[in-house]
Write an enzyme that holds these catalytic residues in place. Structure first.
Site, PDB file in Angstrom:
ATOM      1  CB  VAL A   1      -0.962   0.038   1.213  1.00 47.07           C
ATOM      2  CG1 VAL A   1      -1.959  -1.099   1.138  1.00 47.07           C
ATOM      3  CG2 VAL A   1      -0.197  -0.015   2.534  1.00 47.07           C
ATOM      4  CG  ASP A   2       4.880   0.809   1.104  1.00 52.17           C
ATOM      5  OD1 ASP A   2       4.736   0.041   0.117  1.00 52.17           O
ATOM      6  OD2 ASP A   2       5.628   0.551   2.058  1.00 52.17           O
ATOM      7  CG  ASP A   3       4.975   5.757  -2.788  1.00 52.71           C
ATOM      8  OD1 ASP A   3       3.900   5.439  -3.328  1.00 52.71           O
ATOM      9  OD2 ASP A   3       5.175   6.840  -2.233  1.00 52.71           O
TER      10      ASP A   3
END
Ligand code: WTA
Length: 670
Positions: free
Chosen positions: A539-541
């Site tokens: 859900v992050d980069d």
């Protein structure tokens, strides 16, 4: 993934379609039946002291721990985050992994069957030979002044000397930092500059499939870069794998020595350093959401227990009868825990393979399985998909009768690949352990157990002992029952990372600031009505390309380092084999024109700054990027454009200049 309704149907199909462990697997399993798992799991949470003591006592400790077995604070509102396990205890993981087996009379047991890149190139290393190898390397390291607490960087191919060198550092209390042999000189230099070792251990060069990899030449360049930035490495130990004259690279007098001159002549006896349980064991650099990779730090005692316990329960390793093969490279966490440490701590016999699964053809893995009678095979979905794509004949040509258990790690395994792995590779007899975990977690976190857990294709199933997951909504509320949200962990487990090397603030910021009191995994997940966890991805980069973790910011800063690139934004697109591939939007300096040559140059820049595995598949010329009025790039919009789904852009009212979107759509494929 398509819409939620579609997913529901898929999930429903999977729920109806459970795969129960075969009797033969259950009978010999350490944990039998779901109720056996549940009892032990409950105990691991309600009485961690007794559960973990019992596990830890199967290993050797120089000094026992005090109570409680774990002291911690995970909530930054209550002060600094800290985690300690087995406080007061002393041990040595290398002694447990190597000497202990020899002292138990298993010196003649094979530790490694090493299979080289080319067929017919092989070596066998027994536990006694491993011990002697470790002691000789240790005596060399001591001769050049390495002592407890010093850093040593390893940049090697997968030869027995690599796990041996790791165990060597551990033996003398030095901290190893293994850098995957696919990283470029610049990436290696960054890691060297961060951990400032005085010694680098490497290999002259090796073949990966048909391609020579000049490891020593890369080290030479990395050391030059690091020297230019203020850190000098005084000693390089090189194993001559391919002749240096064939692969390139040179020997610098006074700095570089060969294995033959420096290690072979050392005495093969060297005492171990008994280390406090919380002494640093290794650093392993991994990608996050900023451009700078972080040195994930693991410590001696807890990591050792985590590695041993998970290898034992998740793979049901029976050292006398099993031949275990994990295809990971030691440059990644999977190779640390499930090649070097876990199997050796159990005294298991394992295969290690220097080559690639498709060389000389796509049957290589199964030929190796038959050759060594491999019983447990652990690999990544990207390899499974690549082999699936080559057709069944490469598999069915071999018997694979020895296989009894399969494993998967590194990214979500799609149900189609799962089924092919199960039916074709495993002949429908071998349960698949889909193990979810991370560099940071050190060992398996959510995973089936062979004799206990009914499987669902594509699902990592249930938490391992001592692991208490929770699913949160965006606001941080804990969701109950079946749900979808953000995966966090509620309490520490023994092999949890302890800090980011040299940057405890970053550790707290990355993992403990978003949701107070929880460890934030960075993954999304779904929990179904059986309480099974389905990992849905980051859900992050952070991108996951062929199971390799790469930060979008790392690729972007590599692109921007090219003189004509002013701005870059990187997103992931789905890829049939790699899982995800890298799609880069690039804005050029005024006056620079897009061209195929420039596209190649930009890709070459990323290969040079990070490594070939991080190369973008697509460069999309972008006169402008979609930004909010406050200047933040809207990656969501870019993802949709990259996936040709601009009809599903959602709310774009915060875009500073909405016309950018149409411009980008027109430039797609140009
Ligand atoms: C992903 C690799 C789904 C996940 C051990 C995680 C998985 C990241 C699985 C960590 C799995 C790993 N199912 N996703 N079985 N295993 N991942 O640090 O996104 O290289 O956060 O550790 O890989 O990658 P890392």
């Amino acid at each position: 993934m398509s819409d939620a309704g579609d997913q529901k149907t898929k999930e429903q199909a999977s729920i109806d379609d459970k795969f129960f462990p075969p009797d033969a697997i259950v009978e010999r399993a350490y944990v039998q039946g779901l109720s056996g798992y549940k009892d032990l799991y409950e105990r691991s949470l309600s009485d961690p002291d007794s559960f973990w003591s019992e596990q830890a006592e199967t290993l050797t400790w120089h000094k026992k721990w005090s109570s409680p077995i774990c002291k911690y604070n995970l909530n930054i509102e209550n002060g600094p985050v800290n985690i300690s396990w087995f406080d007061g205890a002393e041990t040595n993981i290398s002694w447990n992994a190597v000497d202990r087996n020899v002292e138990a009379g298993l010196g003649d047991r094979v530790a490694f069957y090493w299979e080289g890149n080319d067929e017919g190139v092989e070596r066998t290393v027994t536990y006694a030979q491993l011990k002697s190898m470790v002691c000789r390397i240790a005596n060399y390291l001591k001769s050049v002044g390495v002592k407890r607490g010093d850093d040593v960087t390893l940049y090697m191919s997968l030869v027995p000397e690599l796990p041996a060198a790791m165990a060597t550092c551990a033996r003398i209390g030095a901290i190893h930092s293994v850098v995957f042999g696919g990283f470029s000189a610049e990436a290696l230099a960054d890691r060297i500059l961060d951990s400032t070792p005085n010694v680098v251990i490497t290999v002259s060069g090796t073949m990966r499939g048909p391609k020579p990899i000049p490891l020593k030449a890369i080290v030479d360049e990395a050391l030059q870069i690091s020297e230019g930035k203020g850190h000098t490495v005084h000693h390089v130990l090189m194993l001559e794998q391919l002749p240096l004259s064939d692969v390139g690279g040179s020997m610098k007098a006074g700095r570089d020595v060969t294995w033959r001159e420096a290690v072979d002549s050392q005495p093969d006896d060297c005492p171990v350093e008994w280390m406090p349980a919380e002494a640093p064991l290794f650093k392993l650099y991994t990608s996050g959401s900023t451009g700078k990779p972080k040195g994930v730090l693991h410590t001696a005692g807890g990591y050792m227990v985590g590695a041993m316990v998970t290898t034992k329960f998740v793979f049901d390793v029976q050292p006398v009868s099993d031949v275990y093969w994990c295809t990971a490279d030691c440059g990644w966490i999977t190779g640390h825990t499930y090649v070097t440490y876990g199997p050796l701590l159990l005294g298991a016999t394992q295969v290690i393979f220097e080559g690639v699964p498709t060389w000389p053809d796509a049957g290589r893995c199964w030929s190796i399985v038959d050759k060594y009678k491999v019983t447990i095979f652990y690999t990544a979905p990207t390899a499974i998909r690549a082999l699936h794509a080559r057709g069944d004949a490469f598999v069915t040509r071999y018997s694979r009768a020895s296989l009894r258990l399969l494993g998967s790690v590194g990214e979500p395994i799609n149900p189609e690949a799962w089924r092919w792995y199960y039916e074709v590779v495993g002949g429908g007899r071998c349960p698949i352990m889909d193990t979810w975990w991370q560099t940071e977690t050190g060992s398996h976190m959510i995973t089936p157990l062979p004799g206990a857990t009914p499987l669902k294709p594509g699902c990592a199933t249930l938490p391992f002992f001592g692991v208490e997951p929770a699913v949160l909504d965006e606001k941080g509320n804990e969701l109950q029952g079946p749900c979808e949200g953000i995966l966090v962990i509620k309490r520490p487990w023994p092999s949890m990372m302890r800090t980011v090397a040299g940057d405890h603030k970053r550790f707290e910021q990355t993992y403990f600031s978003a949701f107070k009191g929880y460890y934030f995994t960075g993954d999304g997940c779904r929990r179904d009505s059986d309480g099974y966890y389905w990992i849905t991805g980051r859900v992050d980069d952070v991108l996951n390309v062929s199971g390799h973790r790469i930060g979008t910011a790392e690729v972007e800063s590599a692109l921007v380092s090219h003189p004509v690139c002013v701005e870059a934004a990187v997103v992931a697109v789905e890829h049939a084999i790699k899982g995800q591939s890298i799609y880069a939007f690039v804005t050029l300096m005024t006056g620079s024109e897009p061209s195929d040559a420039l596209r190649k140059e930009l890709i070459a820049t990323v290969r040079k700054v990070i490594g070939p595995f991080a190369a973008p598949d697509v460069i999309h010329w972008a006169p402008g990027l979609p930004k909010t009025r406050s200047g933040k790039i809207m990656r969501r919009v870019l993802r949709k454009i990259a996936a040709c789904e601009e009809d599903q852009l959602g709310d774009t009212s915060t875009l500073a200049d909405p016309s950018v979107v149409q411009q980008l759509v027109e430039l797609r494929g140009k």
